[in-house]
Design an enzyme around this catalytic site. Structure first.
Site, PDB file in Angstrom:
ATOM      1  N   TYR A 259       5.247 -13.653  14.720  1.00 24.12           N
ATOM      2  CA  TYR A 259       6.183 -14.726  14.397  1.00 24.12           C
ATOM      3  C   TYR A 259       7.620 -14.240  14.456  1.00 24.12           C
ATOM      4  CZ  TYR A 259       2.173 -17.559  13.260  1.00 24.12           C
ATOM      5  OH  TYR A 259       0.991 -18.264  13.345  1.00 24.12           O
TER       6      TYR A 259
ATOM      7  N   GLU B  76      -8.058 -21.464  18.725  1.00 22.38           N
ATOM      8  CA  GLU B  76      -7.589 -21.189  17.358  1.00 22.38           C
ATOM      9  C   GLU B  76      -6.785 -22.358  16.811  1.00 22.38           C
ATOM     10  OE1 GLU B  76      -5.735 -17.494  14.779  1.00 22.38           O
ATOM     11  OE2 GLU B  76      -5.195 -17.662  16.895  1.00 22.38           O
TER      12      GLU B  76
ATOM     13  N   ASP C 254      -6.670 -16.165  10.906  1.00 18.83           N
ATOM     14  CA  ASP C 254      -6.672 -14.843  10.280  1.00 18.83           C
ATOM     15  C   ASP C 254      -6.402 -14.977   8.787  1.00 18.83           C
ATOM     16  OD1 ASP C 254      -3.987 -15.474  10.171  1.00 18.83           O
ATOM     17  OD2 ASP C 254      -3.417 -14.144  11.812  1.00 18.83           O
TER      18      ASP C 254
END
Length: 502
Positions: free
Chosen positions: A228, A482, A80
């Site tokens: 996170y 990813e 991202d």
């Protein structure tokens, strides 16, 4: 699991590891070069003329402008376009530790590794430039994740978020401390002035982290969570930061902090994997990653305090040994799983982050065992330094292609590797090929396409296969497809070691 089932698992995994050792070695030098090159693809800010991954261009050149602070630069964490300081700092710490341990094995790749570290530390000097504030994030995760657009095009809000005296974030500040302190040692014999600047800032940020204690989950939860969140608490980062400061300065204040607070690591912990909370299996001493520093602290401190604490009674050595026993397939205290092909697994997704970080610790601790002339006893199982290296090598070789699919999980390495990784910049036409802006939703057609990504993010290590060794090469399956900076960063060190010890 029955005793017969455990025995069968041990035999299968042991046979697999022997088979991997017999096979021809991978080209660790090529993999090392590419693992460092990956970080150029994650750069935010003004791209330098030395850029080798030329399909990436300038992006996010106005970060921080709305509040009058220069926050241009740093890394995008994964696929991202948000800058999250917590995992970015851990990635920088691990790159620096990789160079400190294995820099002499890197050869011509060492200057590139230093560039990768400096790209991170330059940003953290900016993110900590205002006393009493540490910037935790730039960008709006939900808005960003709702779009599929190149970083060069992004038009989602770039709001900056910081922790402060009133709204503290000790885990963030202490991880940045670790990154700056470790990096100061890397640059000590390369750029003494820069090294001193990093160390001075590390000490300042640590003082802030200790004086104003609290979790950034409470201060910035709506923005940093669930992506996170820090589920393991901030005490481990404070000890981690102090350990790195002691290594860099030899000032007793920092060693005292580590020794006075090490007991706080004994509690059970939770960890964050893809925004979900997982309890530690086997104890806190088994965990290491961007969220949880316990095993890393013990391995680092085992050597750091080797001369001042009796090895046999050192809590760091005792817990490091227990950590090793949690990984050995034939250990009675095994707490991880292994796929039929031999890949180490822990609960949650993006599993190769565990394979790379734990392999790094295995190799580093093997060097400590050799230096101290020790072995690890897991009840009746004895692990030598060579055994630790063998296990790490099995993980590295699996990632690079010695697996049931004969597939490398590093983009651009080997004959067969992931083609449809979950990464915006890689999956969309480059600015050079398509100069016109591709808007937020206009990129969706590329996200859903079955075509290979047009831009090779060379060196990127993806989340990896499932526990049955299966891999679906699909952008949609972000848990497996990813890449992240914190998968690659420890892998840099491990690859450097095996380049010189194939």
């Amino acid at each position: 699991m029955s005793s017969f089932g455990r025995l069968r698992l041990v035999v299968l995994v042991a046979a697999m590891m022997v088979a991997m050792v017999v096979k021809a070695s991978q080209d660790y030098g090529d993999a090392l070069t590419k693992s460092i090159l990956f970080f150029e693809g994650q750069r935010s800010g003004k791209i330098p003329s030395t850029q080798r991954m030329t399909w990436r261009k300038d992006s996010a050149l106005h970060d921080g402008l709305q509040i009058g602070v220069d926050l241009v630069g740093g890394y995008y964490d994964a696929g991202d376009n948000v800058k999250f300081s917590f995992p970015m700092a851990f990635s920088t710490t691990m790159l620096a530790w990789s160079v400190l341990e294995f820099g002499k094995d890197m050869g011509a790749d060492l200057p590139r590794a230093l560039d990768a570290i400096r790209w991170g530390t330059d940003y953290f000097l900016k993110a900590t430039s205002i006393p009493g504030f540490v910037f935790a994030q730039v960008g709006e995760p939900y808005d960003d994740h709702n779009c599929w657009e190149r970083p060069e095009d992004m038009d989602t809000p770039r709001n900056p978020y910081a922790v402060s005296k009133q709204f503290p974030g000790s885990e963030l500040s202490a991880e940045i401390t670790a990154a700056l302190a470790a990096s100061s040692m890397v640059f000590k014999h390369v750029d003494l002035q820069y090294s001193a600047r990093l160390l001075k800032r590390a000490r300042m940020v640590f003082e802030f982290a200790v004086t104003y204690q609290g979790s950034y989950n409470d201060a910035l939860g709506p923005w940093v969570c669930p992506f996170y969140c820090d589920f393991s608490g901030y005490e481990d980062e404070l000890i981690w930061g102090a350990a790195w400061l002691f290594k860099a300065t030899k000032i007793p204040t920092y060693s005292k902090y580590v020794l006075d607070n090490v007991h706080k690591l004994e509690k059970s912990v939770m960890r964050n994997v893809n925004g979900l909370s997982y309890s530690s299996v086997g104890g806190s001493f088994t965990e290491f990653g961007w969220d949880t520093k316990h095993a890393g602290i013990n391995v680092l401190a085992s050597k750091l305090f080797m001369s001042s604490i009796d090895i046999g009674s050192s809590p760091f050595v005792i817990n490091s040994d227990k950590f090793i026993c949690s990984l050995l397939p034939d250990s009675p205290t095994l707490s991880v799983s292994y796929s039929p092909g031999g890949l180490l697994f822990k609960p949650g997704g993006s599993n190769l982050q565990h394979a790379t970080t734990l392999s790094f610790l295995l190799v580093v601790y093997s060097r400590f065992l050799s230096k101290s002339n020790r072995v690890v006893h897991c009840n009746n199982v004895v692990a030598t330094a060579a055994r630790l290296v063998q296990i790490a090598k099995g993980q590295v070789d699996y990632i690079l292609g010695s697996n049931p699919l004969n597939m490398s999980y590093m983009v651009g390495y080997g004959k067969k590797f992931p083609q449809r990784i979950h990464h915006r910049g890689s999956s969309l036409p480059s600015v050079g090929q398509h100069p016109q802006q591709i808007g937020c939703k206009e990129g969706s057609v590329y996200f859903g396409s079955s075509n290979p990504n047009p831009n090779e993010l060379t060196g990127a290590v993806v989340g990896g296969p499932d526990i049955k060794d299966a891999y679906t090469d699909s952008r949609v399956d972000f848990v497996h497809s990813e890449p992240t900076t914190y998968i690659n960063a420890p892998f840099v060190g491990v690859l450097a070691y095996f380049k010189s010890h194939p």
